[in-house]
Design an enzyme around this catalytic site. Structure first.
Site, PDB file in Angstrom:
ATOM      1  N   TYR A  34       3.552  23.686  34.835  1.00  0.00           N
ATOM      2  CA  TYR A  34       4.292  23.598  36.100  1.00  0.00           C
ATOM      3  C   TYR A  34       5.691  23.089  35.785  1.00  0.00           C
ATOM      4  O   TYR A  34       5.856  22.132  35.036  1.00  0.00           O
ATOM      5  CB  TYR A  34       3.567  22.628  37.044  1.00  0.00           C
ATOM      6  CG  TYR A  34       4.276  22.415  38.363  1.00  0.00           C
ATOM      7  CD1 TYR A  34       3.973  23.203  39.463  1.00  0.00           C
ATOM      8  CD2 TYR A  34       5.258  21.437  38.487  1.00  0.00           C
ATOM      9  CE1 TYR A  34       4.627  23.022  40.665  1.00  0.00           C
ATOM     10  CE2 TYR A  34       5.925  21.247  39.700  1.00  0.00           C
ATOM     11  CZ  TYR A  34       5.594  22.044  40.775  1.00  0.00           C
ATOM     12  OH  TYR A  34       6.247  21.872  41.966  1.00  0.00           O
ATOM     13  N   GLU A  66      10.686  26.427  42.020  1.00  0.00           N
ATOM     14  CA  GLU A  66       9.367  26.055  41.498  1.00  0.00           C
ATOM     15  C   GLU A  66       8.802  27.188  40.654  1.00  0.00           C
ATOM     16  O   GLU A  66       8.673  28.308  41.139  1.00  0.00           O
ATOM     17  CB  GLU A  66       8.428  25.756  42.669  1.00  0.00           C
ATOM     18  CG  GLU A  66       7.097  25.173  42.234  1.00  0.00           C
ATOM     19  CD  GLU A  66       6.150  24.978  43.412  1.00  0.00           C
ATOM     20  OE1 GLU A  66       5.844  25.968  44.107  1.00  0.00           O
ATOM     21  OE2 GLU A  66       5.729  23.835  43.644  1.00  0.00           O
TER      22      GLU A  66
END
Ligand code: ADP
Ligand code: MG
Length: 397
Positions: free
Chosen positions: A119, A207
């Site tokens: 991530y 993101e």
């Protein structure tokens, strides 16, 4: 403002950041040709909606398949079939809420052989007034659980705007993700380009989940979510052109067409107020008396009767609204204009919920008179406190 994954990936590609080759598809008939242009042997068929959690989502219509909005296909034919099944269906994910979102675009991309999923995000940290980087080895489809259960696995650090992004920031990301050798250098390059893109384009949020190490050891970004600062969009016509109005809240979209400052919220009390400060105070006092505002709305100083009518119509179009509080302190805005706008709107769309009106300031007597003579079932209030108490009581009993 948000954009679709495929648009985000085109932007990433233009910054030299590694993403897969892919094709966007708007009609089922195009899917086969699009998939045929990619190499295979794996195709990934991805629903394009402005919400995450697609992989673990489900369609409202069972004929769209039970596997969610991201599906792996082993042939061109299978990819085209998945695209056909998803188009026009409603996808429900953890981020869309119960109602879900209709899928109008599909992205078919080259499948990657994934070794590890990480991530990586860039955010505006309002506490430190800096851009911060968030990285975790636990990428993929359960990042919310990681944040909740094992927050120590999420690494956050900020970038000093005076120095901008340095190589050591990229190395910190690489080490936090457990990369080694040539991957570190590659990661530093990617982080640098992401930061350059983030600041160039006035982003609010970027993101990447998952940010992947592939089986061949190379790095690739397999999903991207981007949000841009709405106040800076005027500087980026290329980004403004990516806006997909079908993804936006129809009430907010209607409000933007009439130049109304409106933001949809989750509560039950619709508010029509003039002035942003008074609108904030009105929301606060509704909460103080135990209810929740359904929206923020500042009709502004020089609103016309037509604008007030539209504003009222937008509020009443929200099925969650169980009562309406009109709170006007007329300075430049005249109370009679508000009264006429409210009445015109009620005549057009009807009034099915309690309405409390508090008017004060310029032409207040005229405004009150117009409402009294209209025969509308309006609860009059004297001040802000009185108005909030009355509308909460009318809704909650
Ligand atoms: P969402 O976050 O909305 O669920 P993603 O794009 O992250 O959608 O896809 C979900 C998962 O599907 C990813 O975590 C990854 O495991 C897999 N995936 C996505 N794109 C690809 C691809 N091009 N090749 C292989 N697997 C992929
Ligand atoms: Mg994802």
């Amino acid at each position: 403002m948000n954009i679709h994954e495929y648009q985000a990936k085109a932007l990433l590609r233009s910054y030299g950041i590694p993403v897969s080759d892919g094709r966007v598809v708007l009609r089922a008939e195009e899917a086969k040709t699009a998939a045929g242009e990619l190499d295979g042997p794996l195709w990934v068929v991805k629903a394009q909606i402005h919400a995450g959690g697609r992989g673990k989502g489900h369609f409202k219509e069972p004929e769209a398949g039970e596997k969610g909005g991201v599906r792996l296909a082993r042939s061109v034919g299978e990819a085209a079939e998945f695209a056909r099944q998803m188009l026009g269906r409603t996808l429900v994910t953890i981020q869309t809420g119960e109602t879900g979102k209709q899928v109008n675009r599909i992205y078919i991309e080259d499948g990657s052989d994934i070794d590890r999923e990480f991530y990586l995000a860039f955010l505006i940290d309002r506490q430190t007034s800096r851009i911060s980087i968030v990285a975790s080895t636990e990428g993929g489809m359960s990042i919310e659980d990681v944040a909740h259960n094992t927050p120590e696995k999420i690494h956050t650090f900020t970038i000093d705007p005076a120095t901008g992004l340095q190589d050591f920031h990229g190395r910190r990301v690489a080490f936090a993700l457990g990369l080694s050798g040539a991957q570190v250098k590659s990661c530093v390059g990617i982080v640098k380009n992401l930061y350059r893109m983030f600041t160039d384009k006035d982003m609010d949020m970027l993101e990447i989940n998952p940010f992947c190490v592939l089986k061949d050891g190379s790095l690739k970004l397999l999903d991207a979510k981007m949000a841009f600062d709405g106040n800076a969009i005027y500087r980026h016509p290329d980004i403004a052109a990516l806006r997909d109005e079908t993804e936006e809240d129809p009430k907010e979209l209607a409000a933007s067409k009439f130049d109304l400052n409106y933001i949809a919220l989750d509560g039950e009390i619709g508010c029509m107020v003039n002035g942003a400060g008074l609108a904030m105070a009105t929301m606060d006092i509704i909460k103080l008396y135990g209810a929740e505002p359904a929206n923020f709305l500042d009709v502004g100083g020089g609103a016309t009767k037509e604008k007030v009518t539209e504003a009222f119509k937008i509020i009443t179009s929200d099925p969650q609204v169980k009562g309406i509080l009109v709170n006007i302190f007329g300075g430049i805005m005249r109370c009679d204009i508000i009264a006429e706008g409210v009445i015109a709107a009620v005549k057009e769309v009807g009034l099915k919920v309690p309405l409390v009106v508090r008017l004060e300031g310029t032409n207040v007597d005229l405004g009150k008179d117009i409402i009294r003579k209209s025969g509308l079932n309006v609860i009059a209030a004297d001040d802000l406190k009185d108005g909030a108490e009355k509308i909460v009581k009318a809704v909650k009993g």
